[in-house]
Write a protein that holds these residues in place. Structure first.
Motif, short mmCIF file in Angstrom:
data_model
loop_
_atom_site.label_atom_id
_atom_site.label_comp_id
_atom_site.label_asym_id
_atom_site.label_seq_id
_atom_site.Cartn_x
_atom_site.Cartn_y
_atom_site.Cartn_z
N ASP A 129 0.64 -1.37 -0.23
CA ASP A 129 0.10 -0.22 -0.27
C ASP A 129 0.64 1.56 -0.13
OD1 ASP A 129 -2.58 0.86 -0.01
OD2 ASP A 129 -2.20 1.82 2.10
N LYS A 130 2.11 1.10 0.58
CA LYS A 130 2.94 2.38 1.26
C LYS A 130 3.62 2.43 -0.65
CE LYS A 130 7.34 4.26 3.04
NZ LYS A 130 7.88 3.65 4.12
N ASP B 116 2.63 2.61 -6.64
CA ASP B 116 1.52 4.57 -7.31
C ASP B 116 -0.14 4.03 -6.72
OD1 ASP B 116 1.68 7.32 -8.00
OD2 ASP B 116 1.00 6.08 -9.67
N GLY B 117 -0.43 5.15 -5.89
CA GLY B 117 -1.98 5.62 -5.33
C GLY B 117 -1.78 4.26 -4.24
N GLY B 118 -1.96 3.15 -3.59
CA GLY B 118 -2.01 2.45 -3.06
C GLY B 118 -2.49 1.08 -3.55
N LYS C 120 -5.99 0.23 -3.23
CA LYS C 120 -7.52 0.63 -3.35
C LYS C 120 -8.04 0.65 -5.10
CE LYS C 120 -11.17 3.87 -2.33
NZ LYS C 120 -11.79 4.75 -1.06
N GLY C 121 -8.89 -0.47 -5.17
CA GLY C 121 -8.66 0.07 -6.70
C GLY C 121 -7.73 -1.23 -7.46
N LYS C 122 -6.62 -1.91 -6.05
CA LYS C 122 -6.04 -2.88 -7.48
C LYS C 122 -6.22 -4.01 -7.36
CE LYS C 122 -2.69 0.84 -8.07
NZ LYS C 122 -3.36 1.83 -7.20
N SER D 195 -9.65 -4.17 -5.78
CA SER D 195 -10.55 -4.32 -6.36
C SER D 195 -10.78 -6.43 -6.97
CB SER D 195 -10.21 -3.85 -7.42
OG SER D 195 -10.01 -3.70 -8.42
N ASP E 165 -1.84 -6.03 -9.43
CA ASP E 165 -1.00 -5.52 -9.16
C ASP E 165 0.14 -5.54 -8.22
OD1 ASP E 165 -2.15 -2.94 -10.41
OD2 ASP E 165 -4.03 -4.15 -10.15
#
Length: 359
Positions: free
Chosen positions: A142-143, A146-148, A150-152, A178, A222
């Motif tokens: 998450d760190k 890019d973008g963490g 969420k939605g990956k 996601s 991802d």
């Protein structure tokens, strides 16, 4: 006190229940805990075989186990006030406090948290090591992605292992992935929804029938949490800019600095060299690769407790037996060592449980 222990390196068929002294508090940050339940992790049984003795020697007799749920009996002088005799806690004890499959065990304030009230001691004992490992791996992703997360799209093989089952729930329910993909056998796939929750797993690949590399499109994932040693064989599945965190590959020598300060330099150099080659191979695909060595953390256990109480996480408990049943303990530990057939965590009940929602 009774303790699951070994007097020499061996396999589970030679484990014993030994009568050993009750540990004593010697440091200001320590807690003495009456153990109600402890769980067995792969690292416990691997260390007991002597497979890691070159860089991780242990004193004998070796008491087994690092995960516990129980009641505080006594505390050191610097232990925070929310820990007092009678407090129900759970912990992944530090290495020098190993021996949680015992009637009493030591841990420290920095590795112990209040037991979630919604869990029994048996359920709580299944949480610490596996869940800390999963959380720290997902935190890293998450760190660094890019973008963490969420939605990956996330790939977590072995979705009903102790670690995999928590990682899947964290990925979907906490980090907001996601799509979560996992691999299971035919029999275990049928249990996934009831054990993990409806809609938590988006795609299950039956590894007895299909190779996940043939099912998952190239460059579509991802993040991969490698729980089964498949990291380098799966690089082509990961997007450029994606990440793999492995907990089943050899650790980097630098990761073992605190655990094995006397490790020979040649072994540390060898482990670092192997890790460097793996990172180089991953970079050729545009993928960030790292090997995680879990760190015990009361703060992370407290975070997990919050999500448990919110209903976002639940432990998957497989086998349960009592400390008095050595035959079943040996069988359960052998299953953990082989890595085959088990579902969730193997938990050992220590005596009668009279608190925290029963067994």
């Amino acid at each position: 006190m009774r303790s699951l222990a070994i007097e020499k390196y061996c396999k589970p068929q030679d484990y014993e229940i030994l009568d050993l002294p009750v540990p004593e508090i010697k440091s200001a940050d320590e807690l003495l805990i009456k153990v109600h339940a402890g769980s067995i992790n792969p690292v416990d049984v691997k260390v007991a075989t002597g497979a890691m003795k070159t860089f991780w020697p242990v004193p004998m007799p070796l008491k087994l186990g690092h995960d516990l749920s129980g009641t505080v009996i006594a505390v050191g002088s610097d232990v925070p006030g929310h820990f007092k005799p009678g407090t129900e806690v759970y912990s992944r004890s530090p290495e020098y406090c190993s021996g949680t499959v015992s009637e009493y065990a030591l841990s420290t304030a920095s590795t112990t948290a209040l037991k979630p009230s919604s869990l029994s001691h048996i359920q709580a004992a299944a949480i610490p090591l596996a869940s800390l490992t999963a959380l720290q791996a997902l935190d890293a992703a998450d760190k660094n992605i890019d973008g963490g997360l969420k939605g990956k799209k996330v790939l977590i093989p072995g979705g009903l292992s102790g670690t995999g089952s928590i990682a899947i729930q964290l990925a979907k329910n906490v980090f907001g992935a996601s799509k979560v993909i996992t691999t299971l056998s035919t029999a275990k796939a049928a249990k996934a929804e009831s054990l993990l929750g409806e809609g938590v797993v988006d795609q299950i690949i039956d590894y007895t029938k299909n190779d996940m590399a043939a099912v998952i499109p190239r460059g579509s994932v991802d993040f991969m949490f490698d729980t089964m040693g498949q990291a380098l064989a799966s690089l082509h599945l990961i997007k450029k800019g994606g990440m793999i965190v492995s907990v089943s590959s050899l650790p980097f020598g630098s990761d073992l600095k605190d655990l094995a300060p006397n490790m020979p330099a040649i072994i540390r150099w060898t482990l670092n060299s192997i890790g460097a080659v793996s990172k180089y191979r991953a970079r050729r695909y545009g993928v960030d690769y790292s090997c995680l060595f879990m760190r015990p953390s009361a703060a992370d256990l407290t975070r997990l407790s919050g999500w448990i109480e919110e209903g976002k996480l639940k432990p998957v408990v497989g086998r349960v037996t009592g400390l008095e049943n050595l035959k079943e303990i040996r069988e359960g530990c052998e299953e953990v060592l082989s890595g085959k057939g088990g579902t969730g965590k193997f938990v050992i009940k220590i005596g009668a449980i009279s608190h925290g929602g029963g067994a």
